[in-house]
Each structure stands twice: as structure tokens, then as C-alpha cells.
Motif scaffolding. Sequence first.
Motif, short mmCIF file in Angstrom:
data_model
loop_
_atom_site.label_atom_id
_atom_site.label_comp_id
_atom_site.label_asym_id
_atom_site.label_seq_id
_atom_site.Cartn_x
_atom_site.Cartn_y
_atom_site.Cartn_z
N VAL A 84 0.96 -1.40 0.10
CA VAL A 84 -0.06 0.05 0.02
C VAL A 84 0.91 1.20 -0.10
O VAL A 84 1.91 1.20 0.77
N ILE A 85 0.71 2.08 -1.07
CA ILE A 85 1.19 3.52 -0.97
C ILE A 85 0.28 4.33 -0.31
O ILE A 85 -0.55 4.75 -1.01
N LYS A 86 0.87 5.03 0.82
CA LYS A 86 -0.07 6.30 1.54
C LYS A 86 0.54 7.42 0.92
O LYS A 86 1.73 7.44 0.49
N GLU A 87 -0.19 8.50 0.95
CA GLU A 87 0.35 9.87 0.77
C GLU A 87 0.13 11.00 1.84
O GLU A 87 -0.96 10.84 2.39
N MET A 88 1.13 11.71 1.81
CA MET A 88 1.22 12.79 2.90
C MET A 88 1.57 14.05 2.15
O MET A 88 2.89 14.10 1.43
N LYS A 89 0.89 15.01 2.24
CA LYS A 89 1.06 16.25 1.55
C LYS A 89 1.51 17.47 2.64
O LYS A 89 0.86 17.53 3.53
N LEU A 90 2.54 18.01 2.17
CA LEU A 90 2.94 19.18 3.13
C LEU A 90 3.15 20.43 2.27
O LEU A 90 3.57 20.52 0.88
N ARG A 91 3.32 21.61 2.88
CA ARG A 91 3.94 22.83 2.33
C ARG A 91 5.16 23.08 2.88
O ARG A 91 5.71 22.65 3.80
N PRO A 92 6.17 23.72 1.86
CA PRO A 92 7.38 24.12 2.08
C PRO A 92 7.62 24.73 3.44
O PRO A 92 8.65 24.66 4.19
N ASP A 114 3.67 0.08 5.36
CA ASP A 114 3.55 0.78 4.00
C ASP A 114 4.41 1.66 3.69
O ASP A 114 5.18 2.27 4.48
N LYS A 115 4.48 1.94 2.24
CA LYS A 115 5.39 2.88 1.69
C LYS A 115 4.47 4.17 1.94
O LYS A 115 3.32 4.31 1.96
N VAL A 116 5.33 5.32 1.76
CA VAL A 116 4.69 6.68 2.03
C VAL A 116 5.14 7.48 0.94
O VAL A 116 6.58 7.86 0.77
N LYS A 117 4.37 7.95 -0.03
CA LYS A 117 4.80 9.27 -0.93
C LYS A 117 4.51 10.48 -0.36
O LYS A 117 3.47 10.94 0.18
N ILE A 118 5.56 11.38 -0.25
CA ILE A 118 5.65 12.61 0.43
C ILE A 118 5.53 13.69 -0.61
O ILE A 118 6.46 13.72 -1.46
N THR A 119 4.71 14.51 -0.53
CA THR A 119 4.39 15.43 -1.53
C THR A 119 4.67 17.01 -1.05
O THR A 119 3.74 17.10 -0.13
N ILE A 120 5.46 17.85 -1.28
CA ILE A 120 5.57 18.95 -1.16
C ILE A 120 4.87 19.94 -2.21
O ILE A 120 5.18 19.83 -3.48
N MET A 121 3.93 20.76 -1.87
CA MET A 121 3.19 21.45 -2.73
C MET A 121 3.64 22.88 -2.56
O MET A 121 3.59 23.79 -1.73
N PHE A 122 4.03 23.49 -3.65
CA PHE A 122 4.57 24.92 -4.00
C PHE A 122 3.44 25.71 -4.39
O PHE A 122 2.67 25.44 -5.42
N ILE A 162 8.40 15.43 -5.05
CA ILE A 162 7.80 14.38 -4.41
C ILE A 162 9.10 13.19 -4.04
O ILE A 162 9.97 13.25 -4.62
N MET A 163 8.97 12.53 -2.86
CA MET A 163 9.66 11.69 -2.45
C MET A 163 8.87 10.38 -1.91
O MET A 163 7.98 10.49 -1.34
N VAL A 164 9.37 9.19 -2.15
CA VAL A 164 8.84 8.11 -1.55
C VAL A 164 9.64 7.37 -0.54
O VAL A 164 11.04 7.15 -0.71
N LEU A 165 9.26 7.19 0.53
CA LEU A 165 9.97 6.15 1.61
C LEU A 165 9.16 4.81 1.69
O LEU A 165 8.23 4.63 1.60
N GLY A 166 10.40 3.97 1.95
CA GLY A 166 9.95 2.66 2.13
C GLY A 166 10.32 2.05 3.58
O GLY A 166 11.16 2.52 4.07
#
Length: 222
Positions: A84-92, A114-122, A162-166
Amino acid sequence: MSAEPRINDRIRVPEVRLVGPSGEQVGIVPLAKALELAQEYDLDLVEVAANARPPVCKLMDYGKFKYESAMKAREARKNQAHTVIKEMKLRPKIDPHDYDTKKGHVVRFLKQGDKVKITIMFRGREQSRPELGYRLLQRLAEDVADLGFVESNPKQDGRNMIMVLGPHKKKTEAMAEARQAQEARKADAKANPGKSQNAAESDHVEDTEAEAEAPAEASAEA
């Protein structure tokens, strides 16, 4: 073609290599003799190697065999690990409190295997400062290094980075530990009914907050 093996009178060969109920080798015998032995033992004659010459047949309780095979397959599916790939979104420019909250969710996801997809939104002028997002991703990776590793290095994707953590822990291991923890809670619940009720309510509140912040595909904006 049916995957079911041929049994009893459905077997159409003159002789078979017979295996007894306990796995002992009886040898090559005429089909009629094998069927006679099956009746004596009140078992079925089951063809277990149709391509052998002669075919190999075994004396067994075929109904029981099918049931046990179905139970094993069911247990295997139950323990099967789905990635499962979870996603977490953050602001810079996320504030410290929000960062700690979202880091807590990332920690929980990694602990679950679970893997985690980290998304930084600009947004707006932030797009001219990609180093802010890069540093934030590096910081997060270092903060959870004991639980996960950088599987996919930070990269720019339009307005996002985007960065993915395993996880270090395999999904199957996480599932096994979760079952053990659940069994321990059940045992504690029997011994301390009042205490377990308070713990359950606390867990429910925590899970509700986490789900509101990061649902199924686990998306959360800062």
C-alpha cells in the motif's frame, strides 16, 4: 479443463502406482485391485500424478483433503501482504506543530509496513525556492530513518516535489506484530475491563483524527 484430479471410477488406466493412506509405497497394482483396497479402507482412490507412467494414485479421504486444502488457501490469502502506498502532503513553510502531526502519520504508516509518498506543494513565489522543499524532505527522511528509507529521491513534478519512503519492516512482519498486539490487548481487556475501555476510546479518537488528516490513499494538506 477441470483442475480436479480423477478419483475412483473416473480413473481409466489398466494399472496404477499405488501409495497407501500413510504415504507408504504399495507398488504397481491393477486398477481393480487399487479400487478394491480403497473400498476396504473406506477411502478414495485419487490420481495425484496423472502424467507418470503408470499414473500415481493415493488412498485418501478426498473430501477431507479438499476441505484442508481450502482452509490452507484461505489462510494464505489472509496472511498475504498487499503493498500500500500512502500519501502525505506538506507545504514548504509548514509550521512546527503541523510538521510533527504529519510526521506522526508517516511514522504510523511505516510501522504498518506501508510505503509513503511525500508531496511538497509549492504555490506562487514558492515555486522559485525548490530548495525549501528539498530540505524539508531531507529533514523528514532523517527523522524517520529508524523506520524507513528513501526509496525514491526527491524530484520535481510540476508544482510539486515528490519523495517516496519505504519501510524497513516487511508488511508481513508488521501484520504479525499487529495481530500479537491485538491479542495482548484482548488479554489485558479480560484482566482489566475498565482500563481497556479507556484505552479503546483513546485509540478510537486517535484513529479518527488520523483518518480525517490522511484517509485511505492518505492525503493531507498543510
